[in-house]
Design an enzyme around this catalytic site. Structure first.
Site, PDB file in Angstrom:
ATOM      1  N   LYS A  22      10.228  17.582  -2.455  1.00 16.07           N
ATOM      2  CA  LYS A  22      10.272  16.726  -1.261  1.00 16.07           C
ATOM      3  C   LYS A  22      11.471  17.121  -0.409  1.00 16.07           C
ATOM      4  O   LYS A  22      12.556  17.382  -0.946  1.00 16.07           O
ATOM      5  CB  LYS A  22      10.356  15.260  -1.703  1.00 16.07           C
ATOM      6  CG  LYS A  22      10.295  14.255  -0.566  1.00 16.07           C
ATOM      7  CD  LYS A  22      10.297  12.805  -1.094  1.00 16.07           C
ATOM      8  CE  LYS A  22      10.162  11.802   0.052  1.00 16.07           C
ATOM      9  NZ  LYS A  22      10.120  10.402  -0.413  1.00 16.07           N
ATOM     10  N   SER A  40       6.343   7.353   1.488  1.00 11.29           N
ATOM     11  CA  SER A  40       6.808   8.469   2.271  1.00 11.29           C
ATOM     12  C   SER A  40       6.606   9.832   1.611  1.00 11.29           C
ATOM     13  O   SER A  40       6.667  10.861   2.302  1.00 11.29           O
ATOM     14  CB  SER A  40       8.307   8.292   2.551  1.00 11.29           C
ATOM     15  OG  SER A  40       9.049   8.368   1.354  1.00 11.29           O
ATOM     16  N   SER A  43       7.375   4.506  -2.263  1.00  7.84           N
ATOM     17  CA  SER A  43       7.056   5.853  -1.772  1.00  7.84           C
ATOM     18  C   SER A  43       6.625   6.886  -2.802  1.00  7.84           C
ATOM     19  O   SER A  43       6.207   7.974  -2.431  1.00  7.84           O
ATOM     20  CB  SER A  43       8.256   6.424  -1.027  1.00  7.84           C
ATOM     21  OG  SER A  43       8.240   5.946   0.287  1.00  7.84           O
TER      22      SER A  43
HETATM   23  N1  GLN Z   1       7.127   2.157   2.890  1.00  6.34           N
HETATM   24  C1  GLN Z   1       8.437   1.666   2.594  1.00  6.34           C
HETATM   25  C2  GLN Z   1       9.332   1.794   3.797  1.00  6.34           C
HETATM   26  O1  GLN Z   1       8.881   2.246   4.782  1.00  6.34           O
HETATM   27  C3  GLN Z   1       9.008   2.373   1.398  1.00  6.34           C
HETATM   28  C4  GLN Z   1       9.447   3.742   1.689  1.00  6.34           C
HETATM   29  C5  GLN Z   1      10.049   4.402   0.487  1.00  6.34           C
HETATM   30  O2  GLN Z   1       9.849   3.983  -0.630  1.00  6.34           O
HETATM   31  N2  GLN Z   1      10.837   5.417   0.749  1.00  6.34           N
HETATM   32  O3  GLN Z   1      10.464   1.439   3.755  1.00  6.34           O
END
Ligand code: GLN
Length: 491
Positions: free
Chosen positions: A78, A158, A182
């Site tokens: 990532k 994400s 995410s």
């Molecule tokens: N979807 C969540 C956010 O937008 C979690 C994102 C994540 O876990 N990095 O904050």
């Protein structure tokens, strides 16, 4: 040699050990698959030369009988993980062409154990999102499609690049991070296995920070066994991250196939939402039945503060993000938009460098931390967080070993379909996952079935602190019962 890409990590490990193929062959097969799948936009940077160099070096080590636990296994990383001499952007324009002179602890442990890096994977900008649509490199496409439809679907976010690449057989496994879901949500959207470890299990050093008290690194893989193999290399104490915990790393793989007889599995009544699709409800009931058939005992539990988790998360996470992102000022890293004075330099750089969602979070975060609003928002959200944590503690104190919930409230949705007019619509994706981050607990998402349109759905298991092993044992029971799901290739 394309069929090499459909092996699991466990199978490839055997093939490499028995000299059926080399790491270079395995790596080349994946590089070819990546090249043929550019339409998915899963990789933001391919590193074929580095991959081949690493593969050759590890082949030499394997020949001498010195390969580590991940010897020769090609992985995707990532783009939130700093990789030495390899561009790292968090998929934000503000980091520009930043090339770190250091390696994150988690990735350095993967290389220590013999893994091969194929490249950097797409993600939502600074990991803020649930669909991988906020990336400055554009959206990632899910290799899954609705039956009889060509609509491009999101892979979740994400860690959308990680999930899409693993599901599409572009890499054998990937690193990911989870601040509010995410790892688990994209895993559920792509029929992959995603593990969010206990807070403190993996070092955060060298990972671009989003909300430091919630961020954790973890693996996305195609089977629970593969996820367990990756976790063992990723986890561990790191003096460079003061929140990392000094605790021995167990052999997670040994938990695969362990009996779950007599385990108490909590079914939280508050996760049964009004208007929840019948398919999700059915999947949940089915998952519970599989665990019961394996000898586990099901108990209803109550997590009464669940309904406050999402609002509290969307105060705590932006607050920490606004503080963490203050460092991107055009002076030290990446993009710089010159101005007549320092104020103009900051303003110009940040206005130009951050995308809409990141700007929204910085503004919310700054607001909730400002004098006059701090007590009403931030402090109150922290108190709610303590109550959420206590809900879980009470549940575990009753002897519950793990909690079973759906991973997401829906299957993958179309690119551009959600959150355009109302960002909260997107935030609702995290309804089943954020509580776990708020409480610092481990969680796993495992593919468990499909919806009526043929899209994968996942179940989540939440564990006691540092008891990832139980999650691997239970996850494998679900995997065995549900079977494995692979998308039909169209790209
Ligand atoms: N979807 C969540 C956010 O937008 C979690 C994102 C994540 O876990 N990095 O904050």
């Amino acid at each position: 040699m394309t069929d090499l890409t459909s092996l699991t990590i466990a199978e490839a490990r055997e093939g490499l050990a028995s000299k059926s193929f080399t790491s270079l062959e395995l790596t080349d097969a994946h590089l070819a698959a990546i090249e043929a799948a550019r339409s998915l936009n899963a990789f933001v940077l391919e590193t074929p030369d580095k991959a081949r160099d690493m593969a050759r070096a590890v082949d030499a080590r394997i020949a001498k009988g010195e390969g580590g636990p991940l010897a020769g296994i090609p992985l995707g990383i990532k783009d939130l993980f700093a990789t030495r001499d390899v561009r790292t952007t968090a998929c934000s324009k503000i980091l520009g062409n930043f090339v770190p002179p250091y390696e994150s602890t988690v990735t350095s442990q993967l290389w220590r154990d013999g893994a091969v890096m194929l490249g950097k994977l797409n993600n939502d900008e600074f990991a803020m999102g649930s669909s991988n649509e906020t990336s400055c490199f554009g959206p990632v496409v899910n290799p899954w499609r609705r039956e009889g439809s060509n609509t491009a679907l999101v892979p979740g976010g994400s860690s959308g690049g990680s999930a899409s690449a693993v599901a599409a057989l572009l890499c054998m496994g990937a690193t990911a991070t989870d601040t509010g879901g995410s790892i688990r949500q994209p895993a559920a959207f792509t029929a992959t296995v995603g593990v969010k470890p206990t807070y403190g299990r993996c070092s955060r050093w060298g990972i671009v920070a989003f909300a430091s008290s919630l961020d954790q690194a973890g693996p996305i893989a195609r089977t629970t066994r593969d996820a367990a193999i990756l976790m063992r290399s990723m986890a561990g104490h790191d003096p460079k991250d003061t929140t990392s915990v000094d605790r021995a790393v167990p052999d997670y793989e040994a938990a695969i196939g362990k009996s779950v007889k007599g385990m108490k599995i909590g079914i939280p009544k508050e996760y049964r939402l009004d208007g929840m699709p019948a398919e999700i409800e059915k999947l949940w009931t089915e998952g519970a039945a599989w665990l019961k058939a394996a000898g586990a005992e099901l108990v209803e539990v109550s997590l009464p503060h669940t309904k406050y988790a999402l609002p509290a998360y969307y105060i705590v996470a932006p607050a920490e993000a606004s503080s963490n992102l203050a460092r991107y000022d055009g002076v030290r890293y990446g993009l710089r938009v010159p101005g007549r004075n320092i104020g103009e330099l900051y303003e110009g750089t940040r206005a130009e460098g951050f995308g809409d969602e990141v700007r929204r979070r910085v503004m919310i975060g700054t607001y909730v931390l400002s004098a006059g609003y701090y007590d009403a928002y931030y402090l109150r959200a922290q108190k709610v967080r303590t109550l959420i944590k206590k809900d879980f503690e009470d549940c575990f104190a009753r002897g519950v070993n793990a909690i079973l919930t759906p991973a997401t409230p829906s299957a993958a949705f179309g690119v551009g379909e959600k959150g355009g007019a109302d960002p909260v619509e997107m935030y609702l994706n995290d309804i089943f996952t954020v509580t776990v981050n708020m409480a610092g607990l481990p969680g796993i998402a495992v593919p468990a079935g499909k919806d009526a349109q043929g899209l994968p759905l996942g179940l989540q298991l939440i564990g006691r602190p540092f008891d990832e092993e139980t999650l691997f044992s239970l996850g494998e029971v679900v995997e065995q019962a549900a079977g494995r799901f692979t998308p039909t290739r169209w790209w």
